[in-house]
Design a protein around this motif. Structure first.
Motif, mmCIF file in Angstrom:
data_model
loop_
_atom_site.group_PDB
_atom_site.id
_atom_site.type_symbol
_atom_site.label_atom_id
_atom_site.label_comp_id
_atom_site.label_asym_id
_atom_site.label_seq_id
_atom_site.Cartn_x
_atom_site.Cartn_y
_atom_site.Cartn_z
ATOM 1 N N LEU A 78 -3.858 9.969 1.825
ATOM 2 C CA LEU A 78 -4.039 9.986 0.370
ATOM 3 C C LEU A 78 -5.175 9.080 -0.080
ATOM 4 N N VAL A 79 -5.861 8.450 0.879
ATOM 5 C CA VAL A 79 -6.962 7.529 0.560
ATOM 6 C C VAL A 79 -8.236 8.042 1.226
ATOM 7 N N VAL A 80 -9.303 8.128 0.425
ATOM 8 C CA VAL A 80 -10.568 8.684 0.912
ATOM 9 C C VAL A 80 -11.717 7.704 0.690
ATOM 10 N N SER A 81 -12.782 7.946 1.411
ATOM 11 C CA SER A 81 -13.985 7.138 1.282
ATOM 12 C C SER A 81 -14.794 7.599 0.077
ATOM 13 N N ARG A 82 -15.403 6.661 -0.591
ATOM 14 C CA ARG A 82 -16.246 6.969 -1.742
ATOM 15 C C ARG A 82 -17.423 7.848 -1.327
ATOM 16 N N ARG A 83 -17.912 7.644 -0.095
ATOM 17 C CA ARG A 83 -19.072 8.409 0.342
ATOM 18 C C ARG A 83 -18.727 9.376 1.459
ATOM 19 N N GLY A 84 -17.584 10.030 1.359
ATOM 20 C CA GLY A 84 -17.183 10.911 2.442
ATOM 21 C C GLY A 84 -16.828 12.314 2.023
ATOM 22 N N GLU A 85 -17.361 12.805 0.911
ATOM 23 C CA GLU A 85 -17.046 14.168 0.452
ATOM 24 C C GLU A 85 -15.548 14.427 0.388
ATOM 25 N N GLU A 95 0.258 11.863 -9.321
ATOM 26 C CA GLU A 95 -0.381 12.892 -8.486
ATOM 27 C C GLU A 95 -1.840 13.122 -8.886
ATOM 28 N N ALA A 96 -2.127 13.042 -10.180
ATOM 29 C CA ALA A 96 -3.494 13.279 -10.666
ATOM 30 C C ALA A 96 -4.481 12.233 -10.161
ATOM 31 N N MET A 97 -3.989 11.078 -9.702
ATOM 32 C CA MET A 97 -4.873 10.020 -9.205
ATOM 33 C C MET A 97 -5.163 10.149 -7.712
ATOM 34 N N LEU A 98 -4.554 11.125 -7.059
ATOM 35 C CA LEU A 98 -4.702 11.252 -5.608
ATOM 36 C C LEU A 98 -5.589 12.423 -5.230
ATOM 37 N N PRO A 99 -6.387 12.316 -4.201
ATOM 38 C CA PRO A 99 -6.541 11.108 -3.406
ATOM 39 C C PRO A 99 -7.290 10.024 -4.184
ATOM 40 N N MET A 100 -7.102 8.778 -3.784
ATOM 41 C CA MET A 100 -7.859 7.686 -4.390
ATOM 42 C C MET A 100 -8.739 7.046 -3.324
ATOM 43 N N VAL A 150 0.842 -1.197 0.000
ATOM 44 C CA VAL A 150 0.000 0.000 0.000
ATOM 45 C C VAL A 150 0.878 1.249 0.000
ATOM 46 N N ARG A 151 1.900 1.259 0.865
ATOM 47 C CA ARG A 151 2.783 2.434 0.924
ATOM 48 C C ARG A 151 3.447 2.665 -0.436
ATOM 49 N N LYS A 152 4.013 1.614 -1.020
ATOM 50 C CA LYS A 152 4.668 1.758 -2.331
ATOM 51 C C LYS A 152 3.679 2.240 -3.390
ATOM 52 N N GLY A 153 2.476 1.663 -3.380
ATOM 53 C CA GLY A 153 1.463 2.067 -4.356
ATOM 54 C C GLY A 153 1.108 3.537 -4.245
ATOM 55 N N LEU A 154 0.968 4.021 -3.018
ATOM 56 C CA LEU A 154 0.621 5.430 -2.814
ATOM 57 C C LEU A 154 1.796 6.343 -3.139
ATOM 58 N N GLU A 155 3.010 5.901 -2.850
ATOM 59 C CA GLU A 155 4.182 6.721 -3.167
ATOM 60 C C GLU A 155 4.382 6.845 -4.673
#
Length: 116
Positions: free
Chosen positions: A69-76, A22-27, A13-18
């Protein structure tokens, strides 16, 4: 050993986020699970547990939470409640929920800068 699989997932997960553009974040948790090729069952739960592991590591090392860098789909555009609960428990966020969004936005900015 029970935690071993989760620790290796946390590293992935850490490697994937690193490495994520940038355009894909947050995911979202789901996008991260798919990017890592995780298969059901419990993909979101496994991602959440790995992110909690990373939050504890980052707190110990004094680093920004890469989990920001990771957000909930239903969390604004915000992480799930567990992120905030653990951030408070680790002493990184104020206990007042009214201050959580501003604290999160700053943590996200710091995490993006630290990726660089």
């Amino acid at each position: 050993m029970a935690g071993t699989g989760n620790e290796s997932l946390a590293g992935r997960v850490r490697k994937g986020l690193e490495r994520a553009p940038e355009a894909m974040l947050p995911m979202t948790y789901q996008q991260l699970a798919e990017a890592l090729g995780l298969k059901p069952p419990r993909t979101i739960q496994r991602i959440a547990q790995a992110l909690e592991t990373l939050m504890r590591e980052d707190a110990e090392q004094g680093r920004p939470f890469i989990a920001a860098l990771v957000v909930s789909r239903r969390g604004e555009g915000l992480p799930a409640q567990g992120f905030f609960d653990l951030a408070v428990e680790l002493g990184r966020f104020p206990a007042d929920p009214g201050q959580h969004e501003a604290a999160y936005r700053e943590e996200f900015r710091r995490a993006m800068t630290a990726r660089g």
